[in-house]
Design a protein around this motif. Structure first.
Motif, PDB file in Angstrom:
ATOM      1  N   GLY A 195     -10.057  -2.272 -57.310  1.00 40.63           N
ATOM      2  CA  GLY A 195      -9.765  -1.673 -56.018  1.00 40.63           C
ATOM      3  C   GLY A 195      -9.692  -0.153 -56.014  1.00 40.63           C
ATOM      4  N   SER A 196     -10.099   0.483 -57.116  1.00 36.25           N
ATOM      5  CA  SER A 196      -9.997   1.938 -57.196  1.00 36.25           C
ATOM      6  C   SER A 196     -11.198   2.664 -56.587  1.00 36.25           C
ATOM      7  N   GLY A 197     -12.260   1.941 -56.260  1.00 41.49           N
ATOM      8  CA  GLY A 197     -13.402   2.567 -55.596  1.00 41.49           C
ATOM      9  C   GLY A 197     -14.670   2.645 -56.431  1.00 41.49           C
ATOM     10  N   LYS A 198     -14.730   1.892 -57.517  1.00 43.24           N
ATOM     11  CA  LYS A 198     -15.917   1.932 -58.376  1.00 43.24           C
ATOM     12  C   LYS A 198     -17.171   1.501 -57.636  1.00 43.24           C
ATOM     13  N   THR A 199     -17.093   0.400 -56.902  1.00 44.96           N
ATOM     14  CA  THR A 199     -18.264  -0.080 -56.170  1.00 44.96           C
ATOM     15  C   THR A 199     -18.637   0.877 -55.043  1.00 44.96           C
ATOM     16  N   VAL A 200     -17.661   1.449 -54.384  1.00 46.11           N
ATOM     17  CA  VAL A 200     -17.928   2.433 -53.329  1.00 46.11           C
ATOM     18  C   VAL A 200     -18.661   3.635 -53.925  1.00 46.11           C
TER      19      VAL A 200
ATOM     20  N   ILE B   1     -28.060  -2.463 -50.488  1.00 41.67           N
ATOM     21  CA  ILE B   1     -27.060  -2.298 -51.546  1.00 41.67           C
ATOM     22  C   ILE B   1     -26.030  -3.414 -51.481  1.00 41.67           C
ATOM     23  N   THR B   2     -25.889  -4.131 -52.609  1.00 40.45           N
ATOM     24  CA  THR B   2     -24.892  -5.194 -52.714  1.00 40.45           C
ATOM     25  C   THR B   2     -24.147  -5.049 -54.033  1.00 40.45           C
TER      26      THR B   2
ATOM     27  N   LEU C 178     -19.073  11.924 -51.713  1.00 41.74           N
ATOM     28  CA  LEU C 178     -18.955  12.608 -52.999  1.00 41.74           C
ATOM     29  C   LEU C 178     -20.027  12.098 -53.969  1.00 41.74           C
ATOM     30  N   ALA C 179     -20.122  10.789 -54.081  1.00 41.29           N
ATOM     31  CA  ALA C 179     -21.104  10.184 -54.984  1.00 41.29           C
ATOM     32  C   ALA C 179     -22.530  10.465 -54.526  1.00 41.29           C
ATOM     33  N   LYS C 180     -22.718  10.438 -53.227  1.00 38.67           N
ATOM     34  CA  LYS C 180     -24.042  10.727 -52.654  1.00 38.67           C
ATOM     35  C   LYS C 180     -24.477  12.147 -53.012  1.00 38.67           C
TER      36      LYS C 180
ATOM     37  N   LYS D 123     -22.207   2.719 -54.668  1.00 40.88           N
ATOM     38  CA  LYS D 123     -22.984   2.672 -53.419  1.00 40.88           C
ATOM     39  C   LYS D 123     -23.356   4.075 -52.954  1.00 40.88           C
ATOM     40  N   GLY D 124     -22.445   5.013 -53.124  1.00 42.23           N
ATOM     41  CA  GLY D 124     -22.735   6.399 -52.755  1.00 42.23           C
ATOM     42  C   GLY D 124     -23.876   6.971 -53.587  1.00 42.23           C
TER      43      GLY D 124
END
Length: 151
Positions: A35-40, A56-57, A14-16, A43-44
């Motif tokens: 834990g809601s997915g902000k970093t994921v 990506i870190t 989605l972010a990608k 990264k996208g």
């Protein structure tokens, strides 16, 4: 705009897909509990800008991570450890937010009065072990157009 993501991979994708329409000086502010997915999501966006996955870190301990090898520079902020607006000012955040790249801000609620006038707000909410509700909210005309182009 609300979307349900059923996995980390769906959130990344989605972010990608969103990143394809991002341009210089765009700001994406991420909101949500731990834990809601902000970093994921961040990264996208990086992947969507053409940044190699192995580069990506999470910037948790360095606060800002600069990625300069994509279609556009990406400035990834993690403000979790900052408690005062003064701490954010000392980072020189304005040079990034109003610079030549895309800024993604995790824990954007910490910006307080420093929040940009226009940005894409992404609210992430845990709905199950792998399920997330992702809400895209335009703050400003530029981001209304961004969301429309994403539909």
């Amino acid at each position: 705009m609300q979307i349900v993501s059923n996995s980390e991979k769906e959130t990344l994708n989605l972010a990608k897909a969103l990143a394809v329409n991002l341009r210089r000086k765009d700001t994406v502010c991420l909101f949500g509990q731990l834990g809601s997915g902000k970093t994921v999501f961040a990264k996208g966006i990086a992947l969507g800008l053409g940044i190699a996955q192995e580069d990506i870190t999470s910037p948790t301990f360095i606060l800002i991570h600069e990625y300069l090898k994509g279609r556009l520079p990406l400035y990834h902020f993690d403000l979790y450890r900052l408690e005062r607006e003064q701490d954010i000012l000392e980072l020189g955040y304005e040079e990034y937010l109003y610079g030549d790249g895309v800024s993604v801000v995790e824990w954007a609620d910490r910006l307080g009065h420093l929040m940009p006038k226009e940005y894409l707000r992404v609210n992430l909410e845990v709905k199950g072990e792998n399920k997330r509700k992702v809400e895209l909210v335009a703050v400003g005309e530029r981001y209304e157009k961004l969301i429309k182009s994403f539909k």
